[in-house]
Design a protein around this motif. Structure first.
Motif, PDB file in Angstrom:
ATOM      1  N   LYS A  49      -1.222  46.865 -32.061  1.00 30.92           N
ATOM      2  CA  LYS A  49      -0.493  46.365 -30.891  1.00 30.92           C
ATOM      3  C   LYS A  49      -1.408  45.868 -29.769  1.00 30.92           C
ATOM      4  O   LYS A  49      -1.009  45.820 -28.618  1.00 30.92           O
ATOM      5  N   SER A  50      -2.647  45.486 -30.097  1.00 30.98           N
ATOM      6  CA  SER A  50      -3.566  45.015 -29.058  1.00 30.98           C
ATOM      7  C   SER A  50      -3.679  43.493 -29.020  1.00 30.98           C
ATOM      8  O   SER A  50      -4.284  42.945 -28.116  1.00 30.98           O
ATOM      9  N   VAL A  51      -3.103  42.806 -29.998  1.00 30.22           N
ATOM     10  CA  VAL A  51      -3.237  41.346 -30.062  1.00 30.22           C
ATOM     11  C   VAL A  51      -2.357  40.695 -28.990  1.00 30.22           C
ATOM     12  O   VAL A  51      -1.163  40.966 -28.897  1.00 30.22           O
ATOM     13  N   GLN A  52      -2.995  39.862 -28.177  1.00 28.45           N
ATOM     14  CA  GLN A  52      -2.293  39.068 -27.173  1.00 28.45           C
ATOM     15  C   GLN A  52      -2.494  37.605 -27.578  1.00 28.45           C
ATOM     16  O   GLN A  52      -3.623  37.123 -27.589  1.00 28.45           O
ATOM     17  N   PRO A  53      -1.424  36.891 -27.928  1.00 27.97           N
ATOM     18  CA  PRO A  53      -1.572  35.541 -28.468  1.00 27.97           C
ATOM     19  C   PRO A  53      -2.053  34.487 -27.467  1.00 27.97           C
ATOM     20  O   PRO A  53      -2.512  33.432 -27.863  1.00 27.97           O
ATOM     21  N   GLY A  54      -1.985  34.745 -26.197  1.00 27.00           N
ATOM     22  CA  GLY A  54      -2.415  33.758 -25.218  1.00 27.00           C
ATOM     23  C   GLY A  54      -1.320  32.742 -24.926  1.00 27.00           C
ATOM     24  O   GLY A  54      -0.208  32.829 -25.436  1.00 27.00           O
ATOM     25  N   ARG A  55      -1.661  31.769 -24.098  1.00 28.98           N
ATOM     26  CA  ARG A  55      -0.702  30.731 -23.720  1.00 28.98           C
ATOM     27  C   ARG A  55      -1.139  29.395 -24.301  1.00 28.98           C
ATOM     28  O   ARG A  55      -2.308  29.027 -24.202  1.00 28.98           O
ATOM     29  N   ARG A  56      -0.191  28.699 -24.874  1.00 32.34           N
ATOM     30  CA  ARG A  56      -0.483  27.405 -25.482  1.00 32.34           C
ATOM     31  C   ARG A  56      -0.039  26.297 -24.547  1.00 32.34           C
ATOM     32  O   ARG A  56       1.066  26.317 -24.017  1.00 32.34           O
ATOM     33  N   ARG A  57      -0.922  25.354 -24.343  1.00 29.79           N
ATOM     34  CA  ARG A  57      -0.609  24.171 -23.542  1.00 29.79           C
ATOM     35  C   ARG A  57      -1.131  22.974 -24.298  1.00 29.79           C
ATOM     36  O   ARG A  57      -2.344  22.799 -24.425  1.00 29.79           O
ATOM     37  N   HIS A  58      -0.232  22.200 -24.831  1.00 28.30           N
ATOM     38  CA  HIS A  58      -0.572  21.056 -25.693  1.00 28.30           C
ATOM     39  C   HIS A  58      -1.357  21.566 -26.907  1.00 28.30           C
ATOM     40  O   HIS A  58      -0.832  22.321 -27.698  1.00 28.30           O
ATOM     41  N   THR A  59      -2.613  21.189 -27.026  1.00 27.43           N
ATOM     42  CA  THR A  59      -3.416  21.611 -28.188  1.00 27.43           C
ATOM     43  C   THR A  59      -4.435  22.695 -27.836  1.00 27.43           C
ATOM     44  O   THR A  59      -5.302  23.012 -28.635  1.00 27.43           O
ATOM     45  N   LEU A  60      -4.329  23.280 -26.645  1.00 28.63           N
ATOM     46  CA  LEU A  60      -5.294  24.285 -26.196  1.00 28.63           C
ATOM     47  C   LEU A  60      -4.591  25.618 -25.965  1.00 28.63           C
ATOM     48  O   LEU A  60      -3.559  25.684 -25.313  1.00 28.63           O
ATOM     49  N   THR A  61      -5.152  26.676 -26.521  1.00 28.35           N
ATOM     50  CA  THR A  61      -4.633  28.026 -26.283  1.00 28.35           C
ATOM     51  C   THR A  61      -5.668  28.780 -25.451  1.00 28.35           C
ATOM     52  O   THR A  61      -6.856  28.778 -25.772  1.00 28.35           O
ATOM     53  N   THR A  62      -5.216  29.435 -24.382  1.00 32.44           N
ATOM     54  CA  THR A  62      -6.117  30.208 -23.532  1.00 32.44           C
ATOM     55  C   THR A  62      -5.586  31.626 -23.372  1.00 32.44           C
ATOM     56  O   THR A  62      -4.384  31.871 -23.496  1.00 32.44           O
ATOM     57  N   GLY A  63      -6.479  32.545 -23.093  1.00 34.19           N
ATOM     58  CA  GLY A  63      -6.081  33.914 -22.803  1.00 34.19           C
ATOM     59  C   GLY A  63      -5.799  34.780 -24.017  1.00 34.19           C
ATOM     60  O   GLY A  63      -5.333  35.907 -23.876  1.00 34.19           O
TER      61      GLY A  63
END
Length: 73
Positions: A49-63
């Motif tokens: 339960k530690s996986v954080q998928p991050g935020r996707r914006r267009h073709t870039l995922t951050t965080g």
């Protein structure tokens, strides 16, 4: 997993002199014991339960992030 912290070179028979490793070797191991040196590898497991998928914006995922623990198995 340990890292060689000082230069070491094996002779023709595969023997080296003493060399420093990091982190310290656990109690119970004996100096002079034969070891195998290889490319760095780390056996590990993901912390549940530690996986954080991050935020996707267009073709870039951050965080994106995850936690892991080294295993010695």
């Amino acid at each position: 997993m340990h890292r060689i912290a000082s230069p070491a070179t094996a002779d023709a028979s595969g023997l080296t002199g003493y060399f420093e490793v990091s982190p310290n070797i656990r109690p119970g191991w004996v100096t002079g014991t034969a070891v195998s040196l290889s490319r760095a590898a780390c056996k590990a497991i993901l912390v549940p339960k530690s996986v954080q998928p991050g935020r996707r914006r267009h073709t870039l995922t951050t965080g994106a992030s995850f936690r892991w623990v080294q295993t010695l198995r």
